[in-house]
Design a protein around this motif. Sequence first.
Motif, PDB file in Angstrom:
ATOM      1  N   ASN A   4      12.289  -2.732  -4.190  1.00  0.00           N
ATOM      2  CA  ASN A   4      13.411  -1.876  -3.786  1.00  0.00           C
ATOM      3  C   ASN A   4      13.900  -2.212  -2.375  1.00  0.00           C
ATOM      4  O   ASN A   4      14.749  -1.504  -1.818  1.00  0.00           O
ATOM      5  CB  ASN A   4      13.031  -0.392  -3.887  1.00  0.00           C
ATOM      6  N   GLY A   5      13.348  -3.278  -1.784  1.00  0.00           N
ATOM      7  CA  GLY A   5      13.806  -3.733  -0.476  1.00  0.00           C
ATOM      8  C   GLY A   5      13.018  -3.191   0.689  1.00  0.00           C
ATOM      9  O   GLY A   5      13.240  -3.603   1.834  1.00  0.00           O
ATOM     10  N   SER A   6      12.083  -2.267   0.424  1.00  0.00           N
ATOM     11  CA  SER A   6      11.332  -1.682   1.529  1.00  0.00           C
ATOM     12  C   SER A   6      10.137  -2.552   1.904  1.00  0.00           C
ATOM     13  O   SER A   6       9.597  -3.288   1.083  1.00  0.00           O
ATOM     14  CB  SER A   6      10.842  -0.273   1.158  1.00  0.00           C
ATOM     15  N   GLU A   7       9.744  -2.448   3.159  1.00  0.00           N
ATOM     16  CA  GLU A   7       8.500  -3.071   3.637  1.00  0.00           C
ATOM     17  C   GLU A   7       7.817  -2.056   4.528  1.00  0.00           C
ATOM     18  O   GLU A   7       8.347  -1.682   5.577  1.00  0.00           O
ATOM     19  CB  GLU A   7       8.774  -4.366   4.381  1.00  0.00           C
ATOM     20  N   ARG A   8       6.644  -1.599   4.097  1.00  0.00           N
ATOM     21  CA  ARG A   8       5.988  -0.493   4.792  1.00  0.00           C
ATOM     22  C   ARG A   8       4.493  -0.745   4.906  1.00  0.00           C
ATOM     23  O   ARG A   8       3.917  -1.540   4.153  1.00  0.00           O
ATOM     24  CB  ARG A   8       6.207   0.828   4.043  1.00  0.00           C
ATOM     25  N   VAL A   9       3.869  -0.021   5.823  1.00  0.00           N
ATOM     26  CA  VAL A   9       2.419  -0.047   5.960  1.00  0.00           C
ATOM     27  C   VAL A   9       1.863   1.277   5.436  1.00  0.00           C
ATOM     28  O   VAL A   9       2.347   2.352   5.816  1.00  0.00           O
ATOM     29  CB  VAL A   9       1.995  -0.256   7.429  1.00  0.00           C
ATOM     30  N   PHE A  10       0.876   1.187   4.568  1.00  0.00           N
ATOM     31  CA  PHE A  10       0.207   2.367   4.027  1.00  0.00           C
ATOM     32  C   PHE A  10      -1.268   2.320   4.419  1.00  0.00           C
ATOM     33  O   PHE A  10      -1.886   1.254   4.432  1.00  0.00           O
ATOM     34  CB  PHE A  10       0.319   2.408   2.502  1.00  0.00           C
ATOM     35  N   MET A  55       1.580  -8.056  -0.825  1.00  0.00           N
ATOM     36  CA  MET A  55       0.802  -7.129  -0.024  1.00  0.00           C
ATOM     37  C   MET A  55      -0.210  -7.930   0.784  1.00  0.00           C
ATOM     38  O   MET A  55      -0.662  -9.004   0.373  1.00  0.00           O
ATOM     39  CB  MET A  55       0.103  -6.084  -0.890  1.00  0.00           C
ATOM     40  N   GLY A  56      -0.542  -7.416   1.966  1.00  0.00           N
ATOM     41  CA  GLY A  56      -1.502  -8.099   2.822  1.00  0.00           C
ATOM     42  C   GLY A  56      -2.030  -7.140   3.861  1.00  0.00           C
ATOM     43  O   GLY A  56      -1.515  -6.025   4.041  1.00  0.00           O
ATOM     44  N   PRO A  57      -3.082  -7.517   4.557  1.00  0.00           N
ATOM     45  CA  PRO A  57      -3.656  -6.629   5.576  1.00  0.00           C
ATOM     46  C   PRO A  57      -2.655  -6.349   6.692  1.00  0.00           C
ATOM     47  O   PRO A  57      -1.918  -7.237   7.116  1.00  0.00           O
ATOM     48  CB  PRO A  57      -4.873  -7.408   6.087  1.00  0.00           C
ATOM     49  N   ALA A  58      -2.633  -5.099   7.143  1.00  0.00           N
ATOM     50  CA  ALA A  58      -1.686  -4.713   8.198  1.00  0.00           C
ATOM     51  C   ALA A  58      -2.245  -4.950   9.584  1.00  0.00           C
ATOM     52  O   ALA A  58      -1.543  -4.787  10.575  1.00  0.00           O
ATOM     53  CB  ALA A  58      -1.298  -3.250   8.037  1.00  0.00           C
ATOM     54  N   LYS A 111       5.451  -5.126   0.588  1.00  0.00           N
ATOM     55  CA  LYS A 111       6.872  -5.386   0.386  1.00  0.00           C
ATOM     56  C   LYS A 111       7.183  -5.100  -1.077  1.00  0.00           C
ATOM     57  O   LYS A 111       6.478  -5.568  -1.979  1.00  0.00           O
ATOM     58  CB  LYS A 111       7.214  -6.840   0.722  1.00  0.00           C
ATOM     59  N   ALA A 112       8.257  -4.321  -1.319  1.00  0.00           N
ATOM     60  CA  ALA A 112       8.558  -3.862  -2.677  1.00  0.00           C
ATOM     61  C   ALA A 112       9.901  -4.403  -3.166  1.00  0.00           C
ATOM     62  O   ALA A 112      10.738  -4.854  -2.380  1.00  0.00           O
ATOM     63  CB  ALA A 112       8.573  -2.338  -2.726  1.00  0.00           C
TER      64      ALA A 112
END
Length: 458
Positions: free
Chosen positions: A254-260, A235-238, A251-252
Motif C-alpha cells: 500500500n506504499g507505506s514503510e513503517r517500524v513495528f 521486512m528487515g531489522p529496524a 515495506k507494504a
Amino acid sequence: MNFDYDLFVIGGGSGGVRAARVAASETGAKVGLAEDDRYGGTCVIRGCVPKKLMVFASEYGEMASEARSYGWDIGDGDFNWTTFRGKLNAELDRLEGVYRKLLANAGVTTYDARAIIKDAHTITLSSGEDITAKHILVATGGRPVRPERENADLGIVSDDIFHLDELPKSILIIGGGYIACEFACIMHGLGVEVTQYYRGAQVLRGFDEEGRGLVAESMRERGIDLHTGTDIIEMGPAGPGGKAGDPVRVKATNGSERVFDTVLFATGRAPNSDNMGLEEVGITLGRKGQIEVDEYSQTAVPSIYAIGDVTDRVNLTPVAIREGMAFVETVFRGNPTPVDHELIASAIFTQPEFGTVGLSEEAAAEQEPIEVYCTSFRPMQTAFADKPDRVMMKLVVSKASRRVLGCHIVAPNAGEMIQLAGIAVKMGATKEDFDRTVAVHPTMSEEIVTMKTPIRTA
C-alpha cells in the motif's frame, strides 16, 4: 503376536488424551501414550484456553467508560501484562497437571518423549526404546507456520505471543483468518497499537459475507488499522539485534514503510507429520502434509489411525475429541462409528464475536433456492452508552424444505448463542420452528425468532 500395548497414542493433546483414557478406563485396553512437549496440546497450552483468557482480559479496558455512562464513578486503569502472564502460566500448569492425572488415573502409561513409527506395530521413542502395539493412534496436531520469505524469522507466530516478556507498543499482524483477527482484537484491547495486513479482499474468508463485513467494520471502528488487499514487500531489522520479537521495518504494497515493535504472522498452520516415518511405513500424506484417513480415521496402514488437526479435516478441539471417541467405539467396542463432520457450530472470538453454524448465504445460494432473514441493529447496552456497536442475526432458509441451512450471529457472546442455535440447526429445525418459539425479551438473541419477512431471496 504379543504386543506391549493394545493401543499406543502419539500426542498428548485433547484428542489423543481422550482416546487413550477412554480406551483404558472403559474398555480395559492396555494403553501407552507419548508426548514430547506439554500435555494438553494446542488447545490447552498454546491455543483456545490461553487465547480465551486473553480475550477476557482485553475486554475489561472498555468497561470503565461504559460504566460511567451508566452512572458509575470509575476511573480508567492500566493493564499489567506481567501480573496477567503470571496467572496465565499458573493456570496452564494446573491444566497440564489435570491432563496428566486423568491419564494416570485411567491406567495409561505415559512417556515424555518424541515418538516415530518404525513399522505397522512398532514405535521408536527418542529415548531409544522400541515399543510394540496392536493399534497405533497418531494425534500430533498442528503448528503455526511462517511464510517463506526473507527475514520471516524476525516475526513471531501465535505460539509465541503467550510468552512475550512485555507487550509491544505496536504490532503488525499479517493474515486475515480467525487467528489473525482474534489477536488483532485482543492486542488492541490490551492497549497495543494494532495494524493488520491481509492480501485478500476481506478478512475471514469462507465465512458468511455479511458477517465478515460487519466484523471488519467493527474492528476499524474500535481503532484497529486494518488494510485488506495489502501484503508486505520486504521486512528487515529496524536496528541492532535481529531476532524474533525485535523491532522490524516493513515495506507494504500500500506504499507505506513503517517500524513495528513486533510482527505476528498468522498466515496458516501445518499438520505435525514431519519426520515421523509415516510415508516409509505406507501411510498416505496429502499436499499439506496431512495424514489421509477414511471415515473411521483409519490410514492406509490398517493398524494405524489418526485424528485431530494432523488429518486437517475440521481443525477444532471438540472435533478431535469426537474423532477420538469414535475411534475407541470403532476399534475397541467393535461398533464401527464414522465421524460426523456436518453442521458443526463454531465461534470466532473477535470483538464482537462471530458465531456460525451451517452454510453461509453464498454457499447455500449455490446449492439451492433460499430465503435470507437478517437484521442488524445497535444493542441496548452499548447504544445507551452512545457507542456505535452493531450486531447481526441471520438465518439462511431452504425454500423447498424450509430447513434452516445456516445461522450466523455477530454480537457480544455470539459463541454462547450459537451453541444453542446449533442444536436446532443440527436437528433440522425449519424456519417455522423458529417462528413458533416465543422470544425472550429484552435480549439481542430474541431477533433470531422474530424475523418474519425475508430481506432477499436467491
